[in-house]
Each structure stands twice: as C-alpha cells, then as structure tokens.
Design a protein around this motif. Structure first.
Motif, PDB file in Angstrom:
ATOM      1  N   ALA A 161      21.047   0.644  -8.381  1.00 40.19           N
ATOM      2  CA  ALA A 161      20.647   0.043  -6.925  1.00 40.19           C
ATOM      3  C   ALA A 161      21.588  -0.427  -6.002  1.00 40.19           C
ATOM      4  O   ALA A 161      21.315  -0.374  -4.792  1.00 40.19           O
ATOM      5  N   LYS A 162      22.522  -1.263  -6.653  1.00 46.62           N
ATOM      6  CA  LYS A 162      23.314  -2.128  -5.880  1.00 46.62           C
ATOM      7  C   LYS A 162      24.228  -1.183  -5.204  1.00 46.62           C
ATOM      8  O   LYS A 162      24.556  -1.437  -3.975  1.00 46.62           O
ATOM      9  N   GLN A 163      24.956  -0.360  -5.970  1.00 43.92           N
ATOM     10  CA  GLN A 163      25.854   0.725  -5.276  1.00 43.92           C
ATOM     11  C   GLN A 163      25.287   1.702  -4.348  1.00 43.92           C
ATOM     12  O   GLN A 163      25.692   1.966  -3.279  1.00 43.92           O
ATOM     13  N   PHE A 164      23.944   2.008  -4.354  1.00 37.05           N
ATOM     14  CA  PHE A 164      23.103   2.807  -3.799  1.00 37.05           C
ATOM     15  C   PHE A 164      23.040   2.265  -2.333  1.00 37.05           C
ATOM     16  O   PHE A 164      23.237   2.667  -1.188  1.00 37.05           O
ATOM     17  N   GLN A 165      22.640   0.915  -2.428  1.00 39.18           N
ATOM     18  CA  GLN A 165      22.739   0.077  -1.359  1.00 39.18           C
ATOM     19  C   GLN A 165      23.738   0.082  -0.484  1.00 39.18           C
ATOM     20  O   GLN A 165      23.735   0.263   0.925  1.00 39.18           O
ATOM     21  N   THR A 166      25.014  -0.149  -1.241  1.00 38.58           N
ATOM     22  CA  THR A 166      26.127  -0.074  -0.439  1.00 38.58           C
ATOM     23  C   THR A 166      26.450   1.322   0.075  1.00 38.58           C
ATOM     24  O   THR A 166      26.970   1.052   1.511  1.00 38.58           O
ATOM     25  N   VAL A 167      26.091   2.328  -0.304  1.00 31.63           N
ATOM     26  CA  VAL A 167      26.290   3.562   0.127  1.00 31.63           C
ATOM     27  C   VAL A 167      25.355   3.854   1.322  1.00 31.63           C
ATOM     28  O   VAL A 167      25.844   4.292   2.418  1.00 31.63           O
ATOM     29  N   LEU A 168      24.116   3.486   1.395  1.00 29.64           N
ATOM     30  CA  LEU A 168      22.951   3.816   2.523  1.00 29.64           C
ATOM     31  C   LEU A 168      23.535   2.738   3.484  1.00 29.64           C
ATOM     32  O   LEU A 168      23.257   3.287   4.679  1.00 29.64           O
ATOM     33  N   THR A 169      24.211   1.621   3.321  1.00 22.96           N
ATOM     34  CA  THR A 169      24.476   0.597   4.536  1.00 22.96           C
ATOM     35  C   THR A 169      25.748   1.427   5.236  1.00 22.96           C
ATOM     36  O   THR A 169      25.766   1.503   6.313  1.00 22.96           O
ATOM     37  N   LYS A 170      26.602   2.045   4.453  1.00 22.57           N
ATOM     38  CA  LYS A 170      27.777   2.823   5.057  1.00 22.57           C
ATOM     39  C   LYS A 170      27.232   3.990   5.930  1.00 22.57           C
ATOM     40  O   LYS A 170      27.577   4.308   6.784  1.00 22.57           O
ATOM     41  N   GLN A 171      26.105   4.585   5.507  1.00 21.59           N
ATOM     42  CA  GLN A 171      25.376   5.352   6.324  1.00 21.59           C
ATOM     43  C   GLN A 171      24.714   4.889   7.532  1.00 21.59           C
ATOM     44  O   GLN A 171      24.097   5.677   8.332  1.00 21.59           O
ATOM     45  N   GLY A 172      24.645   3.771   7.519  1.00 22.18           N
ATOM     46  CA  GLY A 172      23.887   2.888   8.883  1.00 22.18           C
ATOM     47  C   GLY A 172      22.633   2.435   8.559  1.00 22.18           C
ATOM     48  O   GLY A 172      22.018   1.881   9.653  1.00 22.18           O
ATOM     49  N   LEU A 173      22.050   2.504   7.463  1.00 24.30           N
ATOM     50  CA  LEU A 173      20.648   1.792   7.065  1.00 24.30           C
ATOM     51  C   LEU A 173      21.058   0.257   6.993  1.00 24.30           C
ATOM     52  O   LEU A 173      22.163  -0.189   6.321  1.00 24.30           O
ATOM     53  N   ARG A 174      20.458  -0.609   7.674  1.00 24.71           N
ATOM     54  CA  ARG A 174      20.660  -2.045   7.798  1.00 24.71           C
ATOM     55  C   ARG A 174      19.403  -2.317   6.522  1.00 24.71           C
ATOM     56  O   ARG A 174      18.105  -2.105   6.858  1.00 24.71           O
ATOM     57  N   PHE A 175      19.772  -3.273   5.666  1.00 31.14           N
ATOM     58  CA  PHE A 175      18.561  -3.957   4.762  1.00 31.14           C
ATOM     59  C   PHE A 175      18.483  -5.365   5.037  1.00 31.14           C
ATOM     60  O   PHE A 175      19.406  -6.030   5.005  1.00 31.14           O
ATOM     61  N   LEU A 176      17.175  -5.802   5.213  1.00 27.00           N
ATOM     62  CA  LEU A 176      16.791  -7.051   4.982  1.00 27.00           C
ATOM     63  C   LEU A 176      16.043  -7.348   3.636  1.00 27.00           C
ATOM     64  O   LEU A 176      14.781  -6.811   3.875  1.00 27.00           O
ATOM     65  N   LEU A 177      16.740  -7.918   2.714  1.00 31.06           N
ATOM     66  CA  LEU A 177      16.222  -8.047   1.342  1.00 31.06           C
ATOM     67  C   LEU A 177      15.493  -9.242   1.349  1.00 31.06           C
ATOM     68  O   LEU A 177      15.508 -10.187   2.055  1.00 31.06           O
ATOM     69  N   GLY A 178      14.646  -9.699   0.463  1.00 35.06           N
ATOM     70  CA  GLY A 178      13.958 -10.908   0.112  1.00 35.06           C
ATOM     71  C   GLY A 178      13.060 -11.352   1.438  1.00 35.06           C
ATOM     72  O   GLY A 178      12.918 -12.447   1.747  1.00 35.06           O
ATOM     73  N   ARG A 179      12.481 -10.226   2.106  1.00 37.25           N
ATOM     74  CA  ARG A 179      11.761 -10.744   3.306  1.00 37.25           C
ATOM     75  C   ARG A 179      10.363  -9.792   3.226  1.00 37.25           C
ATOM     76  O   ARG A 179      10.366  -8.705   2.690  1.00 37.25           O
ATOM     77  N   LYS A 180       9.363 -10.202   3.764  1.00 38.79           N
ATOM     78  CA  LYS A 180       8.231  -9.643   3.863  1.00 38.79           C
ATOM     79  C   LYS A 180       7.661  -9.658   5.438  1.00 38.79           C
ATOM     80  O   LYS A 180       8.092 -10.419   6.248  1.00 38.79           O
ATOM     81  N   VAL A 181       7.245  -8.672   5.825  1.00 32.91           N
ATOM     82  CA  VAL A 181       6.383  -8.419   6.982  1.00 32.91           C
ATOM     83  C   VAL A 181       5.291  -9.290   7.247  1.00 32.91           C
ATOM     84  O   VAL A 181       4.336  -9.144   6.476  1.00 32.91           O
ATOM     85  N   THR A 182       5.047 -10.206   8.167  1.00 33.54           N
ATOM     86  CA  THR A 182       3.852 -10.998   8.097  1.00 33.54           C
ATOM     87  C   THR A 182       2.954 -10.448   9.322  1.00 33.54           C
ATOM     88  O   THR A 182       1.792 -10.622   9.517  1.00 33.54           O
ATOM     89  N   ASN A 183       3.511  -9.909  10.287  1.00 36.90           N
ATOM     90  CA  ASN A 183       2.704  -9.617  11.536  1.00 36.90           C
ATOM     91  C   ASN A 183       3.372  -8.209  12.179  1.00 36.90           C
ATOM     92  O   ASN A 183       4.494  -8.140  12.300  1.00 36.90           O
ATOM     93  N   ILE A 184       2.592  -7.413  12.450  1.00 38.34           N
ATOM     94  CA  ILE A 184       3.166  -6.259  13.714  1.00 38.34           C
ATOM     95  C   ILE A 184       2.339  -6.173  14.762  1.00 38.34           C
ATOM     96  O   ILE A 184       1.003  -5.998  14.841  1.00 38.34           O
ATOM     97  N   GLU A 185       3.038  -6.424  15.805  1.00 42.65           N
ATOM     98  CA  GLU A 185       2.305  -6.321  17.159  1.00 42.65           C
ATOM     99  C   GLU A 185       2.691  -5.113  18.046  1.00 42.65           C
ATOM    100  O   GLU A 185       3.725  -4.627  18.116  1.00 42.65           O
ATOM    101  N   THR A 186       1.653  -4.171  18.437  1.00 43.05           N
ATOM    102  CA  THR A 186       1.843  -2.928  19.102  1.00 43.05           C
ATOM    103  C   THR A 186       1.970  -3.113  20.524  1.00 43.05           C
ATOM    104  O   THR A 186       1.111  -3.700  21.065  1.00 43.05           O
ATOM    105  N   LEU A 187       3.159  -2.996  21.069  1.00 44.91           N
ATOM    106  CA  LEU A 187       3.406  -2.987  22.363  1.00 44.91           C
ATOM    107  C   LEU A 187       3.356  -1.756  23.145  1.00 44.91           C
ATOM    108  O   LEU A 187       3.258  -0.693  22.544  1.00 44.91           O
ATOM    109  N   LYS A 188       3.710  -1.550  24.554  1.00 48.64           N
ATOM    110  CA  LYS A 188       3.811  -0.355  25.058  1.00 48.64           C
ATOM    111  C   LYS A 188       4.542   0.745  24.436  1.00 48.64           C
ATOM    112  O   LYS A 188       4.110   1.833  24.212  1.00 48.64           O
ATOM    113  N   ALA A 189       5.884   0.326  24.619  1.00 51.14           N
ATOM    114  CA  ALA A 189       6.635   1.417  23.854  1.00 51.14           C
ATOM    115  C   ALA A 189       7.486   0.783  22.749  1.00 51.14           C
ATOM    116  O   ALA A 189       8.475   1.682  22.225  1.00 51.14           O
TER     117      ALA A 189
END
Ligand code: FAD
Ligand code: NAI
Length: 482
Positions: free
Chosen positions: A218-246
């Motif tokens: 899992a650790k090395q996979f995350q490093t590889v995906l990060t190199k591919q441009g994915l950004r990870f915010l770990l230890g976080r939860k989404v508490t709200n999502i507000e839909t805007l126009k765009a």
C-alpha cells in the motif's frame, strides 16, 4: 400446484448468471430474473467491464504518449470522448450479449423484471415491459448484489457529485476530480481520469490507501500513484459537499487517527479542526458498497438479515428459510465478481446433492491500475495478529529482466510462508501483470504448495513470473538475481 422451475435465481450478475448456468448444466429447470434491461449485473453493466475498458483505453493513451524512448512517435495523442464512451459501451454490449447467448444455449428462462418473494416457493415478477408473472419453484437463489454506499448528508446527482456509475460516464475530461475514498474504485477510476489529464485528489479516512492490502504494498503503491499525479489527503474525512454552478465545494476535517502533532502517519499535515475546503469540478463518492435487498420482499417470507444488512446464510449458502439460498455481494465476504461466481457454482452443486464449496482463504484481489496490485491469502498484519510464525521473501521487478525490457520496474513480489512448514500463506504483488500472475499463487495455495515448490518449478525466461519464483527463493534467502 406443479412447480414451474426447480430454481429461480433473482439477479443476473456474476453470482446469479453463473449459478443459473451451472444449475442448468446439472439438469435443473432454471429461471433467472433481473430488473435491469440487460443481464450481467453490476459487473458487466456498470462495474468490472466498463471500468476495465476505461483503464485499458487510458493506459493505451498514456503508453502512446510515452513511446518516444523506444523510437516510436505518435505525436500528441488526443481523446475523443464520444468515441471513448462508444468503445466502452461496445465492451459492455459484447459481454451482456454473451450472457443472453449462454442463457439460450443452456435453456434458461431469462426475464427482465423485478422479483419479489411472495411465499417461500413463489416469486412475483413485475416485468420490465409491463405485466407480471407469478412463478412457482422448488428453490430460490437470491443474487441481488450490492449498491453504492451513500455518504451521510450528500446527494449523489451523477452530474457534479457522482458514484462509480457517473464516473464511468463523464461527457468530458474533468479539470479536477475529488475522490472520497482511497479504496479500489477511487484508485482505479482516479487513475483513468488522471491519465487523461484530470487533477485528482483522493481524500481517505484511514492513514493509508487500500485497506486490507499488505502495508508495504500500500505504501509503495501510494508513492507510485503520487508520481503519476494523484494527490492524497490521508486521515481526513469529507464533512460536507456544496454543489455550485460549475464546481463543488468540499469541506474536509481530520479523521480520528491523527497524532498529537496534527500529522497522520504518512507525515502529511492534517486539516485543522475547523476543516478546510477544496474545490473540484466533480466529486466521486467511493466509500464502499452495501448489500441490495430493497423491494425483494424478504419480510414477506421472513428471510433474516445480519447486522450489516446482508442476507444471512449458513456455510452452505442457505438462509433461515429451508429452500431459499443467497450468494454474491448480498451476503458476507468480499464483494468481488469471482467470489460471487464461485458461490453460484457451489450453490447449484449443493442443490443437486454435490459437495459445492468455496475456499475463502484463497480468493485473489486485484486492482487494475498500472502497475497492478494483486494479492491472495494472508497479509503480514493478519499473520502477526493470529500469532503465526512466518518467513518473508521479496523480489523487486527492478531485478527482473522482462520488466526491465518493458520499462515497468516499479513494485515487487512478496511471498509469505509458514516458518515451520514452508507452506505458502500469502502472496502480494505490486507490479506489471500482477493480476494475471496472482493466478499461479492461487493454484499453488489451493494445492497446499510450499515456497520451495514454487522456487523449484521451472518458470519461462524472460517472463514477469520469474519475479514470483525469485520471491519464493528469497523466502530461504537464495534468490539468484538479487
Ligand atoms: P450484481 O452484479 O450486483 O448483480 C445483481 C443484479 O441483481 C443486478 O443486476 C440487479 O439489477 C439485480 N436485482 C437486484 N434486485 C433485484 C430484484 N428484486 N429483482 C430482479 N433483479 C434484481 N469485482 C471484481 O471482481 N473485479 C473487478 O474488476 C470489479 N470492478 C468493479 C468496478 C466497479 C465500478 C464496481 C461498482 C464494482 C466492481 N467489482 C469488481 C465488484 C463486482 O461488480 C461485484 O462484486 C459483482 O458484480 C457482484 O456480483 P453479484 O452477482 O453478487 O451482484
Ligand atoms: P472500498 O471499501 O474498497 O474503499 C472505500 C474506502 O473509503 C476505504 O478505504 C475507506 O476507509 C474509505 N472511506 C470510508 N468512508 C470515508 C469517508 N467518509 N471519507 C473518506 N474516506 C472514507 O470501496 P470502493 O472503492 O467504493 O469499492 C467498493 C467495492 O467494489 C470494493 O470493496 C470491491 O469489493 C469492489 N470493487 C472491486 C474492484 C476490483 O476487484 N478490481 C474494482 C472496483 C470495485
């Protein structure tokens, strides 16, 4: 009243359609009902098949863009979204038509309509094209699968805020995509869109991605995906999502697993207690799936559910009602197509008095990214918590000749074997073709092989599978190319 059928299978996903075919092969009169307009369930219509189509296409795009070093010049590849979606649909159509063919070939009465249990031996079908049928049967097999797990307080509109179904069907490449959940869906679909140019941010509750996988992988996979441009915010939860126009405005807050310095284990600074907000063109909610039993009429006949809402069965897939059985995502166990298929075969065989069986210790898991992740059997963490003494052998793809030729050297194979008997307890792979390679490990484990058995089996050269052999050699500290 004479029975119309021996078995009615409700749901024609990989569990249901495979069960129907095996039962028909065994001489039973079978009906298979699905409320969708096409057979094949989640897997063929909105799951395994379309996601693999987009993974394959986006990987081809990415390879075309990076072929210069081999002396091949394509120019800058371009994405034609309508054509991409047409290709995806063609892969779905080809597969669901295959099920129609197999149903006909096996003389299975296939219906499109919602099934409802009205008695332990009777099913009412509200036919998709109008009208209803009441069917009498000896046995019922519930194979109604699963549905997207919702995020509390968030409405999935499949436009701005999507589930996997919406993320398989975007009409344009989003500029940015925020994914809630660093599990299989998040990482597969995140890879698809990142390859095509989307800025992808993954917000994961835990302090690591792919819960259930080996920690080193899992650790090395995350490093590889990060190199591919994915950004990870770990230890976080989404508490709200507000839909805007765009876009959508997403509020995130720390999950409980932060240390005192406000950092999660990955060393990233956590969101402050008040939460932080991010903006994204689209949001994908991929926080798991839940069993689907709505409208099935389980209450009419008293079929019991467990605390997680799954249909409760015994070890032979039988519910608390004698002639009603259940398989696949709607019961306990990993939500995987091949697990559902094997249960479908097992239950059909059990119903004709054979010894149908599924070995839950040897169910492979595959994540179809590039590189792929695949594993079977126990992780080190599981062996430690079960107090089982084990030996570890690892081998990096960097030292595998074929991987070097192909330029796919990221990752490694890890073989875990019993310290006393050398029996293989688990194999974990991050690397090219990991999903195909894990099959060898699964067969070895089914036959009770030792690491030495794999190590002494002649593997063709130059193949990626030599890395598995070398990891088995490494269990006894005798890898050759390392
Ligand atoms: P399903 O495939 O969910 O089929 C159940 C069917 O029952 C549905 O068609 C539904 O319409 C029907 N139904 C429900 N209620 C009724 C009713 N009352 N009457 C009639 N019909 C009813 N797994 C893998 O192993 N590999 C993968 O690569 C993979 N990729 C995936 C990608 C995505 C995006 C998703 C969402 C899932 C993926 N999965 C994958 C998981 C896989 O799709 C499921 O594990 C599998 O489909 C479960 O099979 P099933 O037969 O139990 O149920
Ligand atoms: P998942 O269970 O794989 O991952 C969900 C992730 O979301 C977990 O890591 C969890 O910690 C996290 N999470 C939960 N709540 C959260 C929150 N509020 N905020 C942030 N993160 C949160 O589920 P996923 O990816 O939705 O996939 C569902 C299932 O579909 C898989 O478990 C698998 O069974 C099946 N699947 C299999 C595939 C394959 O075999 N290649 C591909 C896609 C799906």
């Amino acid at each position: 009243m004479a029975d119309d059928f021996d078995i009615i299978v409700i749901g024609s996903g990989p569990g249901g359609y495979v069960c129907a075919i095996r039962a028909a092969q065994l001489g039973l009169r079978v009906a298979c009902i699905d409320k969708r307009g096409t057979h094949g369930g989640t897997c063929l219509n909105v799951g395994c098949i379309p996601s693999k189509a987009l993974l394959h296409a986006s990987e081809t795009y990415s390879q075309a863009a990076h072929a210069n070093h081999m002396g091949i010049q394509f120019g800058t590849p371009k994405i034609d979204m309508p054509a991409l979606m047409k290709y995806k649909q063609k892969t779905i159509d080809g597969n669901v038509q295959g099920i129609d063919f197999l149903f006909k070939k096996n003389k299975i009465e296939a219906m499109h309509g919602a099934g409802e249990l009205i008695a332990p031996d009777r099913v009412k079908v509200a036919l998709l094209d109008g009208g209803e049928r009441i069917l009498q049967t000896k046995y019922i097999v519930i194979a109604t699968g699963s549905d997207i797990a919702p995020l509390a307080g968030v409405e999935i509109d499949e436009q701005r805020i999507v589930s996997s179904t919406g993320a398989l069907d975007f009409d344009s490449v989003p500029k940015s995509l925020l994914i809630v959940g660093g599990g299989v869906i998040g990482l597969e679909l995140g890879s698809v869109w990142a390859r095509l140019g989307t800025e992808v941010t993954v917000v994961e509750f835990l302090d690591h991605i792919i819960a259930g996988a080996d920690a080193d992988i899992a650790k090395q996979f995350q490093t590889v995906l990060t190199k591919q441009g994915l950004r990870f915010l770990l230890g976080r939860k989404v508490t709200n999502i507000e839909t805007l126009k765009a876009s959508a405005k997403v509020t995130i807050a720390p999950a409980q697993n932060q240390n005192e310095a406000g950092q999660n284990e990955a060393g990233q600074k956590g969101a402050n207690e008040a939460g932080e907000t991010l903006s994204a063109e689209r949001v994908l909610v991929a926080i798991g799936r839940r069993p689907y039993t709505a409208g099935l009429g389980l209450e009419n006949v008293g079929v019991q559910l467990d605390a997680q809402g799954r249909v409760e069965t015994d070890k032979h897939f039988k519910t608390n009602i004698d002639n009603i059985y259940a398989i696949g995502d709607v019961i306990a166990g990993p939500m995987l197509a091949h697990k559902a298929e094997d249960e479908g075969i097992a239950v059909a065989e059990i119903l004709v008095g054979q010894a149908g069986h599924v070995n839950y210790d040897v169910i492979p898991n595959v994540i179809y990214t590039a590189p792929e992740v695949a594993w079977v059997g126990k992780t080190e963490a599981e062996l430690k918590s079960a107090n089982i003494a084990y030996k570890v052998g690892t081998f990096p793809f960097m030292a595998n000749g074929r991987a070097k030729v192909n330029g796919t050297v990221e990752g490694f194979v890890k073989t875990l074997a019993d310290a006393n008997t050398d029996r293989i307890l688990g194999v974990h792979i991050l690397g090219p073709e990991a999903g195909n390679m894990i099959g060898e490990a699964a067969v070895a484990m089914e036959f009770g092989a030792s690491a030495d058995d794999i190590a002494r089996t002649c593997h063709a050269h130059p193949t990626l599978s030599e890395a598995l052999k070398e990891s088995a050699l490494a269990v006894a500290a005798r890898a050759i190319h390392m």
